[in-house]
Enzyme design. Sequence first.
Site, PDB file in Angstrom:
ATOM      1  N   GLU A 116      34.675  41.712  48.405  1.00  0.00           N
ATOM      2  CA  GLU A 116      33.354  41.143  48.675  1.00  0.00           C
ATOM      3  C   GLU A 116      33.396  39.660  49.052  1.00  0.00           C
ATOM      4  OE1 GLU A 116      30.653  41.888  45.467  1.00  0.00           O
ATOM      5  OE2 GLU A 116      30.870  44.056  45.583  1.00  0.00           O
TER       6      GLU A 116
ATOM      7  N   GLU B 201      33.502  50.398  44.874  1.00  0.00           N
ATOM      8  CA  GLU B 201      32.666  50.087  43.702  1.00  0.00           C
ATOM      9  C   GLU B 201      31.283  50.658  43.920  1.00  0.00           C
ATOM     10  OE1 GLU B 201      32.139  45.981  42.457  1.00  0.00           O
ATOM     11  OE2 GLU B 201      34.264  45.573  42.861  1.00  0.00           O
TER      12      GLU B 201
HETATM   13  C1  FCB Z   1      30.413  43.389  42.316  1.00  0.00           C
HETATM   14  C2  FCB Z   1      31.724  42.798  41.879  1.00  0.00           C
HETATM   15  C3  FCB Z   1      32.247  43.352  40.577  1.00  0.00           C
HETATM   16  C4  FCB Z   1      31.128  43.539  39.577  1.00  0.00           C
HETATM   17  C5  FCB Z   1      29.974  44.297  40.187  1.00  0.00           C
HETATM   18  C6  FCB Z   1      28.838  44.562  39.235  1.00  0.00           C
HETATM   19  O1  FCB Z   1      29.788  42.530  43.191  1.00  0.00           O
HETATM   20  O2  FCB Z   1      32.713  43.021  42.859  1.00  0.00           O
HETATM   21  O3  FCB Z   1      33.247  42.508  40.103  1.00  0.00           O
HETATM   22  O4  FCB Z   1      30.765  42.339  39.053  1.00  0.00           O
HETATM   23  O5  FCB Z   1      29.494  43.600  41.299  1.00  0.00           O
END
Ligand code: FCB
Length: 468
Positions: A182, A368
């Site tokens: 990210e 994620e």
């Molecule tokens: C993302 C991050 C991860 C975590 C989630 C909730 O942006 O990559 O580390 O904090 O959010």
Amino acid sequence: MTDTTPAARLRAEASVEKVGSFPQDFRWGLATAAYQIEGAALEGGRGPSIWDTFSHTPGLSHHGDTGDIACDHYHRWESDLDLLASLAVTDYRLSVSWSRLQPSGRGDLNPAAVAFYREVLAGLAARGIRPLVTLYHWDLPQPLEDEGGWPVRETAYRFAEFATKAVEALGDLATDWVTLNEPWCSSFLGYGKGAHAPGRQDYRAAIHAAHHLNLAHGLAVAGIRAAQPGASVGVTNIVTDIVAASESTDDRAAAVRLDASSNRIFLDPVYLGEYSAAVWDTLGERGLADVVQDGDLAIISAPTDFAGVNHYQRVIASHDDSQPFGVLEVPAEPATTSFGWSVIPASLTAVLTRVAREFTPLPVYVTENGASYDDYVDPNGDVVDTERVDYLRGYLGAAAEAIEAGVDLRGYYAWSFLDNFEWAEGYSKRFGLVWVDYRTQERIPKLSAHWYRRLITEHQAAVAHLAA
Ligand code: FCB
């Protein structure tokens, strides 16, 4: 109120057929990041990163929480890996800490840190779990921030050197690498809004950082390929589903600007080899034109092997001159997590189909996706997180819909394996499928962990049945 009745439990344990169908060799994973779980901030030769500095600065993280101890995974990694294996996951996404492996941000790697990650990776292999290793999950060594951090071009070269050395040191134990996690958060939250480390508030610097992160990715791809010819490498972007607040020309233009400054500035150069007109219009004079040099886009668009997509929210964009880039963004309704983020599974289908349609035919991984809720241990000692089960069922169903629509989705890594240090929110937001008691470091798999295990084992039983 959480519904803890037996009926609710049964509902939670519903079978994989109700979620959707997935490819036979689908990667069922869980994800973490080094600073969020490891602790041992001063051990094993680790140096400070921008997150140590940020979290130790009064007033910047919730409650003054820091990652000094976190889940103490540095000392508990072995039992944590046993726990991970007990959840039946086939894959695990972890990150290695740059400031542990290369405390000064340059030069030789720290042997104690190399030994630690080699043990963890060997431990995963021993348990039959495939690692996906993120090389940068936000922990820039503080000495490099002191030299200017990501707004400075040199940092991209430092990262490429680090990534290459990390892959040289660990490449016999892992083949799958995410360069950056990210970069939007690292640049816009870190240097623009200032809500994340290093906490600077300068959008021109944030845009410079964004380009240098893109460059860092491209340079690292070349270094990783040289270090490990068989490597599978990609970058993970957060892809947000953005909708305009109204049909008005102003709101629609605001949505385009938000898309340019959060999604396209990272997706365009890597997958299309250029910054699109929307990105130049939104960010060119605000800083992008200062830093893009001849040849950069060829480096950034070096072929990769997969696209990593993190997805959390749909946001609504409206025109507002008082906001950065003239866009006010609010989370979409109706359902929200304890973070106030939307729960709209169709948004995951939307972003996955968009990435495949507009950006790249590469295999995609959801690296994620997850939700924070106000979980608690009930009098029976259970954590009955039915909301998270519903969330996972909804979003995995949405992932299956994307597959049906033709997206080459190869895996899903739920965020997160453990409750952990949620950056500026400290320990106040619980994303884990496993509960962590931060006083005792006890771990309790939540109902969602049992549900996920069941989903995975049912999928595997169905695959075995087909093969028989
Ligand atoms: C993302 C991050 C991860 C975590 C989630 C909730 O942006 O990559 O580390 O904090 O959010």
